[in-house]
Design an enzyme around this catalytic site. Structure first.
Site, PDB file in Angstrom:
ATOM      1  N   GLU A   4       0.883  -1.174   0.000  1.00 54.54           N
ATOM      2  CA  GLU A   4       0.000   0.000   0.000  1.00 54.54           C
ATOM      3  C   GLU A   4       0.909   1.210   0.000  1.00 54.54           C
ATOM      4  O   GLU A   4       1.724   1.384   0.900  1.00 54.54           O
ATOM      5  CB  GLU A   4      -0.913  -0.031   1.232  1.00 54.54           C
ATOM      6  CG  GLU A   4      -2.042   0.999   1.188  1.00 54.54           C
ATOM      7  CD  GLU A   4      -1.632   2.314   1.802  1.00 54.54           C
ATOM      8  OE1 GLU A   4      -1.565   3.305   1.041  1.00 54.54           O
ATOM      9  OE2 GLU A   4      -1.351   2.359   2.994  1.00 54.54           O
ATOM     10  N   CYS A  38      -1.208   8.790   3.470  1.00 53.33           N
ATOM     11  CA  CYS A  38      -1.314   8.365   2.078  1.00 53.33           C
ATOM     12  C   CYS A  38      -2.670   8.736   1.499  1.00 53.33           C
ATOM     13  O   CYS A  38      -2.821   8.914   0.290  1.00 53.33           O
ATOM     14  CB  CYS A  38      -1.052   6.875   1.953  1.00 53.33           C
ATOM     15  SG  CYS A  38      -2.057   5.875   3.048  1.00 53.33           S
TER      16      CYS A  38
END
Length: 423
Positions: A4, A38
């Site tokens: 990720e 993120c």
């Protein structure tokens, strides 16, 4: 491997949106944790009719943010993580200034004299192409768009290759539906901020340059880490069997390969592509988990039988099948015309969203090394052969789909009439 990474996350705002709500959600999304998430907002896209007013309001609100050491309860924005990160952000902002973009930044006070502080910064850009890679810090880009050009804007955002979070602020169903369907992101938020996914409510994770999947907090995450999942593993919601996969099974049956055709038909029936389920969440919020095709799947096999099984898996999950290996050209030459749009020879160094192979030993290691050397998204590779499937191997259908989480603040856009019936 489950990876990720980051995102070039966008929030689309049309002229029907509530300005106060947009400002609050943009500040939270862009500057919480000093923009070091993120999922943080990187590009605020404002319909041109409201852009000037909202930008002025946003600058005023940014001026109210308190910067300083994060151990103080009064502080809204703390430092970035390291001197390297700080220097990189300073250099980026200076490059954008030299390129002529309008830049607004809040002043750094005495509390920020020591430490790696970057002032919350707003940069007005002209096009998505003005962005480079992800800027990991309290830097928000503002982009104006014309309403009729919204589809083009969404295509440009998708072309960055990232696909983590995104959002839309609108009281028009047509805008919400368009952005939700067309924006390539693993997590979509409607009329709320775009950070802070909750496990079991908004499974989190993206695709493309933003990650390999599966989603953290979703039904596939732990399963991806196991060599063999228990038989009692919870199943995904049912999807619609793929008509294309069924046509491929019929094609194999017409060739007189009855047993292999039955296996292809069984794979077509097992597909979960297109499935969706509403997840539990707080009152005033709707959360939907859904499955969609990844895109293109490489089918790489030394035997025609293994290649046929791999194609069946790709089509069962709604993907296109790009073929590689000795039997590929011969099989494509025999295909009926209606299947040639979704089954084709893979070009050299073809970008694919997942790969199936029957290679073993050094040949398998060589294929993995080849994909590891490539720029761009990480490509998940799964070993699959016809003999293995007959011997009890599980087809990786669950990992040939991409997961999406849609979170709608139903209490925001003028209220949710269904709430009035409660109690």
């Amino acid at each position: 491997l489950i990876a990720e990474t980051g995102g070039q996350n966008a929030l689309i705002v049309d002229s029907s949106a509530l300005p106060e709500q947009v400002i609050a959600d943009a500040l939270t999304s862009a500057f919480d944790s000093a923009g070091q998430r993120c999922s943080a907002l990187r590009v605020l896209c404002l319909q041109e009719e409201i852009a000037s007013d909202l930008t002025a309001r946003l600058k005023s609100a940014m001026g109210e943010l308190k910067l300083g050491p994060p151990d103080r309860l009064s502080v809204d924005v703390g430092p970035v993580i390291s001197a390297e990160a700080c220097n990189s952000l300073v250099a980026y902002i200076e490059r954008m200034r030299r390129r002529g973009f309008a830049i607004f930044a809040t002043p750094l006070g005495a509390d920020c004299a020591r430490g790696f502080f970057i002032a919350p910064t707003l940069i007005e850009i002209n096009a998505v192409a003005d962005l480079g890679g992800e800027v990991f810090g309290p830097v928000l880009h503002v982009l104006r768009y014309r309403r009729e050009a919204l589809p083009t804007l969404l295509d440009a955002l998708n072309a960055t290759g990232f696909g983590l979070t995104g959002g839309v602020h609108s009281r028009l169903d047509s805008t919400v539906d368009l952005v939700s369907a067309r924006l390539s992101a693993g997590n979509i938020y409607v009329n709320r901020n775009i950070i802070g996914a909750t496990v079991g409510v908004q499974p989190f994770g993206g695709h493309g340059l933003s990650g390999t999947g599966p989603k953290a907090g979703g039904p596939l995450y732990l399963k991806r880490l196991l060599a063999t999942a228990p038989a009692s593993w919870p199943s995904l919601p049912a999807g619609e069997p793929s008509p294309t996969a069924r046509r491929f099974a019929d094609f194999i049956a017409a060739r007189g390969e009855g047993e292999l055709a039955k296996l292809c038909a069984k794979l077509a029936e097992q597909s979960r592509c297109g499935a969706s389920v509403e997840l539990p969440g707080p009152t005033g919020e709707r959360n939907v988990y859904s499955l969609a095709p990844r895109g293109a799947v490489l089918c790489d096999a030394a035997s025609e039988e293994a290649l046929i099984v791999q194609i069946a898996c790709a089509l069962a999950t709604g993907n296109r099948a790009w073929l590689s290996g000795a039997p590929a050209a011969r099989l494509i030459a025999a295909l009926p015309g209606e299947l040639r749009d979704v089954i084709a020879l893979a070009a050299p160094n073809e970008n694919v969203d997942a790969a199936l192979t029957d290679r073993e030993g050094d040949a398998l290691i060589a294929l993995l090394a080849e994909y590891a050397r490539r720029d761009g998204p990480i490509t998940p590779v799964f070993r699959l052969s016809a003999d293995g499937l007959r011997g009890g191997d599980v087809a990786p259908l669950d990992f040939l789909v991409k997961e999406r989480s849609l979170c709608v603040n139903t209490a925001a856009a003028g209220g949710n009439a269904s709430l009035m019936t409660i109690g």
